[in-house]
Design an enzyme around this catalytic site. Structure first.
Site, mmCIF file in Angstrom:
data_model
loop_
_atom_site.group_PDB
_atom_site.id
_atom_site.type_symbol
_atom_site.label_atom_id
_atom_site.label_comp_id
_atom_site.label_asym_id
_atom_site.label_seq_id
_atom_site.Cartn_x
_atom_site.Cartn_y
_atom_site.Cartn_z
ATOM 1 N N ALA A 60 0.893 -1.253 0.163
ATOM 2 C CA ALA A 60 -0.233 0.117 -0.015
ATOM 3 C C ALA A 60 0.982 1.140 0.062
ATOM 4 O O ALA A 60 1.927 1.261 0.317
ATOM 5 C CB ALA A 60 -0.824 0.205 1.164
ATOM 6 N N LYS A 61 0.360 2.376 -0.239
ATOM 7 C CA LYS A 61 1.073 3.678 0.050
ATOM 8 C C LYS A 61 0.019 4.669 0.190
ATOM 9 O O LYS A 61 -1.082 4.684 -0.341
ATOM 10 C CB LYS A 61 1.916 3.899 -1.395
ATOM 11 C CG LYS A 61 3.104 4.917 -1.223
ATOM 12 C CD LYS A 61 4.245 3.973 -0.305
ATOM 13 C CE LYS A 61 5.223 5.013 -0.199
ATOM 14 N NZ LYS A 61 6.501 3.957 0.397
#
Ligand code: NAD
Length: 416
Positions: A106-107
């Site tokens: 994720a980011k």
């Protein structure tokens, strides 16, 4: 050859397709990985110190969760875009699969310029962003961590905000938070320490002595300054460092502790004990190892043609464009890819999460030793494959990660 105009997500997809073709990865898996699982776009209203209200735009992208909860940093920067955040989330999926941590990728990012904001404004922004993305995050769902312009303090605010929503303390919702509230020893310097471990592994297989090896580091934040300090302690000579203002060069070696103290108040471009240089000059300086540890897309084709380093060890995510990567291969400049070189950060984040869940904390020696074991094993796995198959290290690293991911995707099957 990739077109010059690829966006960061385009660069990431180019890497995925190149590796998938070479290693004959199941096209269904490639199709799945070519699309992020979830994207949340949020508006983050913040009361500024001058009394006005400003709405910032933020994102959280979960690329994949087949191997475990989503995991990835949070970036505050004026140039954040959904495209970049998607690419960075993809690289987290690949990185966690490569070093075999039980996570997906994720980011997060918020378009803002923290350098022009007060601490109060940054706190209000962090807390409201955390509240807006609280529907997605959680110790079993998605665990943010620091990235560019975010730090322990911000992680502490996010942990506190999420905990207020839940009605009890939830330390495992973020990593990279202060030790006093469930952070781990060794997380602050983990990515830089990992870069240093990887260079030591490289020195073993390429048979050079770290003592006296000339290193140039672009970016002097969490990753760059810690890598420089730890490499210097290990005997390397740091000949050049830079921040966004420019940098400084001294062929006899710079004193990193002195530079760190100086950089707390002053830009590196005016540091008096060396020769000033631009970021472009730093990237093409005469050195043995270049560590890009600032932003993506720094090593362009034009720079790659003029580089003098023998090795590039990617501390930053995505610092080398696809076109430059090809030029470096042709020029026999060995690149240790980001998903391996900077994996020390997420590895110690994993240790932090495990310690939070167990509520049992380890000493720093244990953390360093376990980090060394995981990175050493991952480096050897990639190096052996690259040698056996006569491919570059990026392709080899993608092979290890992609095969592990493909197996997870296959075994979980497709819902419904
Ligand atoms: P940071 O905010 O602590 O530091 C960034 C540094 O880069 C600063 O010194 C800044 O002045 C410099 N910089 C910014 N723009 C620049 C430019 N145009 N030219 C040269 N220098 C510039 O960020 P960080 O956490 O050290 O992250 C750096 C890179 O490492 C990013 O690509 C990030 O995604 C990656 N990374 C970070 C971690 C982590 O644990 N923090 C983990 C893995 C990867």
């Amino acid at each position: 050859m990739a077109a010059k105009t690829l966006s960061l997500w385009g660069e990431a997809l180019h890497q995925l397709n190149r590796a998938a073709e070479r290693w004959k990865i199941d096209p269904d898996v490639v199709e799945r990985l070519s699309h992020p699982k979830r994207i949340l776009q949020v508006s983050v209203p913040v009361r500024l110190d001058n009394g006005r209200l400003k709405v910032f735009e933020g994102y959280r992208v979960q690329h994949n969760v087949d191997r475990g909860p989503a995991k990835g940093g949070l970036r505050f920067h004026p140039d954040v875009s959904l495209d970049d955040v998607t690419a960075l989330a993809f690289w987290m999926t690949m990185k966690c699969a490569l070093v075999n941590l039980p996570y997906g990728g994720a980011k997060g990012g918020v378009i803002c310029d923290p350098k022009t904001m007060s601490e109060g404004e940054i706190e209000r922004l962090s807390r409201r962003y955390a509240s807006e993305i609280s529907i997605l995050i959680g110790p079993d769902k998605d665990i943010p961590a620091p990235d560019m312009n975010t730090n322990e303090k911000i992680m502490g605010w996010i942990m506190d905000t999420y905990s207020m929503h839940q009605g009890h303390s939830v330390p495992g919702v973020v990593t990279g938070k202060p030790v006093e509230i469930g952070g781990t020893l060794g997380r602050r310097e983990a990515t830089g320490r990992g870069v240093s471990f990887i260079i030591e592994e490289l020195a073993k297989v390429r048979k050079f002595n770290l003592k006296g090896t000339r290193v140039a580091v672009q970016g002097f934040g969490n990753v760059g300054s810690n890598a420089a300090r730890i490499l210097q302690e290990a005997g390397a000579t740091i000949v050049a460092v830079s921040d966004e203002s420019g940098g400084v060069y001294n062929p006899k070696g710079l004193n990193i502790d002195d530079l760190r103290a100086y950089n707390e108040h002053e830009p590196l471009s005016v540091y008096p004990k060396g020769e000033a240089l631009t970021n472009e000059e730093l990237l093409t300086i005469d050195c043995d190892v270049l560590v890009p540890a600032a932003l993506e897309n720094q090593i362009t084709a034009e720079i790659a043609k003029r580089m003098k380093a023998k090795y590039v060890v990617e501390g930053a995510n995505g610092p080398t464009t696809a076109e430059a990567d090809e030029i470096l291969r042709e020029r026999d400049i060995l690149v240790v890819p980001d998903i391996l070189a900077n994996a020390g950060g997420v590895t110690v984040s994993y240790f932090e999460w495990v310690q939070d869940i167990q509520a049992f904390f380890w000493d720093e020696g244990e953390i360093r030793q376990r980090l060394g074991t995981i990175l050493g094993r991952s480096f050897q796995e990639v190096w052996r494959l690259a040698e056996e198959e006569k491919v570059d290290m990026r392709l080899a690293a993608f092979s290890v990660g992609l095969k592990r991911l493909a197996s997870a995707v296959r075994q979980r099957g497709l819902f419904p």
